[in-house]
Write an enzyme that holds these catalytic residues in place. Sequence first.
Site, PDB file in Angstrom:
ATOM      1  N   HIS A  59      82.730  69.387  29.902  1.00 14.37           N
ATOM      2  CA  HIS A  59      83.008  70.393  30.928  1.00 14.37           C
ATOM      3  C   HIS A  59      83.957  71.466  30.421  1.00 14.37           C
ATOM      4  CE1 HIS A  59      87.101  68.895  32.023  1.00 14.37           C
ATOM      5  NE2 HIS A  59      86.603  67.704  31.747  1.00 14.37           N
ATOM      6  N   CYS A 112      86.780  62.410  29.434  1.00 14.88           N
ATOM      7  CA  CYS A 112      85.713  63.387  29.292  1.00 14.88           C
ATOM      8  C   CYS A 112      86.065  64.432  28.235  1.00 14.88           C
ATOM      9  CB  CYS A 112      85.416  64.060  30.632  1.00 14.88           C
ATOM     10  SG  CYS A 112      84.611  62.961  31.821  1.00 14.88           S
TER      11      CYS A 112
END
Length: 575
Positions: free
Chosen positions: A475, A494
């Site tokens: 992301h 992440c």
Amino acid sequence: MIESATSPGRSFRALPRPQCAVALRSSRFRSTRPHSAATLHAVLLCGFLSVCPDVYADAPPAADAFATPASVTLPWLNNIQAPVLSGESLLSWTSLRSFYSRRQNRPAWLSGNRPTRNATRLLDVLRSADKEGLNPADYHIPVMTTARLPANELELLLTDAALRYAHDQLTGHFVPQQMDPQWFITTPVVPDIAASLQAALDNNQLVQWLNALPPPHPAYAQLRAALARYRVLAAQGPRPTIEAGPNLKPGEDDSRVPALRQRLAGNDAVAHGSAEAATLYDDALATAMRHFQATHGLEPDGIVGTSTRTALNISLPQRIDQLQVNMERWRWLPRQFATPHIRVNMAGFELQVEENDHPVLRMHVIVGKQLLSTPEFNSRLTHIVFNPYWTVPQSIASKEILPILKKNPAYLAKENLQVFDSWAADAQPIDPAGIDWSQYTQKHFPFRLRQLPGPHNSLGQMKFLLPNGYDIYLHDTPSRSLFNKSVRALSHGCIRLQKPTELAEYLLGNSVKWNLGTIAAAIARQETLTVTLPRPIPIYMLYFTAWVDSEGNVQFRDDVYKRNMKLAQAFENVN
């Protein structure tokens, strides 16, 4: 029950020699994965021959390669009652039996009780296994070259060594899951090594077969060359350590400068300039130091502080161990990657898109913190979400956000966070003004928090989805300044991207609907939109602490997740 070597139409008797019980050394790490029905010889003898370098030359046999074999005990292949010969464990026992079954128990390496040219070719490769980061002693080299073995025992040891060496090159010397508990990459299919060896001998292509065994990836070949170079440097003897003290800066006069100059000698940027004994930290030495820092993941400011001094004082034998460990990690990976594919190197904090072994897009990334480390796994990128919501994980909401809310309930409005009454699929948003946050604890926090899309969303303006069981995705991030840090293990697991727009453009490039303009327009609408990629892209989450960059510089990084420690220790025990 111990297996016996049997063959239709033949009867064998046991060797009249005592059986030796020996430790299996590295066998406790060796893979027990079963061989598949796939035969590697078609791949090794056809697919790789055109692309593999001649790692092992087809040199003439050396006259003194073997100790003179003793007379053979007839019949030449005996019914070995235990997988041990001359104190050497036959660790490829099952494959060895399969190999001789295919040959109707005919010898492969002997002719008239004398080693053949192929035997000497094989021995030459096994004796140079250290160039691959492997230990020649694991392949019976000491006993085969010094002991006067019965010819039939030499035959079996040569076959076992060939099978073991091929296994180690094709799938790794150690089982990855035993060395690295965070390794979840799909295991490559183990080929029928006995069949491929037989095919190589039948086709008089043993040298080509041996050349095709190491990983075919350019990155592996570069590490092999680096290993050879660092062994040459290590053979020159130890170097002085840089003593602790105040930060050493360019232009200063310091008694540690001669040691610093010696420490940098032989690196990718040699410290030319002043005489070796001079104590002035001159410009030439500062240039070499900045280069050293850049190739070790340090801030290239030329200042010798604590982190730089620690990196400088890592010995050449330790760097050799580091190269050896990273070569083993390449052996754990598939021998061919799809093109294109994406690789994320957690230890190097970098993502690159590769096509035909060449990077076409690179960027810095932020990976999981040490206590929330990103695992190693493979998947496929399938979707891009523009203007994503961020559903705050329960652990973050209860451990990190709840303490803030107890002090400042206005934090929710500031961060555009919604509150839902539960984690159920039909959960409803509620007004946080009526919640007494002081009544809730980390263990009792029933609410679900969700951050609205926007430029300040924690996921930024794009999220890239890859199905996996670890809740990991790529992301964007509004915290752009973090990409300037040298060590970027900062997330909850992440992967945060430095160049999300460039990656989105690349992934959507085969669609006439998407380009930089349409991507920007989709983001500007601030509406959540999920786009399916024209084709899924394979992605690998990897962990390499050493590699060679596009300019030929050896790059080293700290073992930020401490995943190489067990593997390095295992190699040390073997060596």
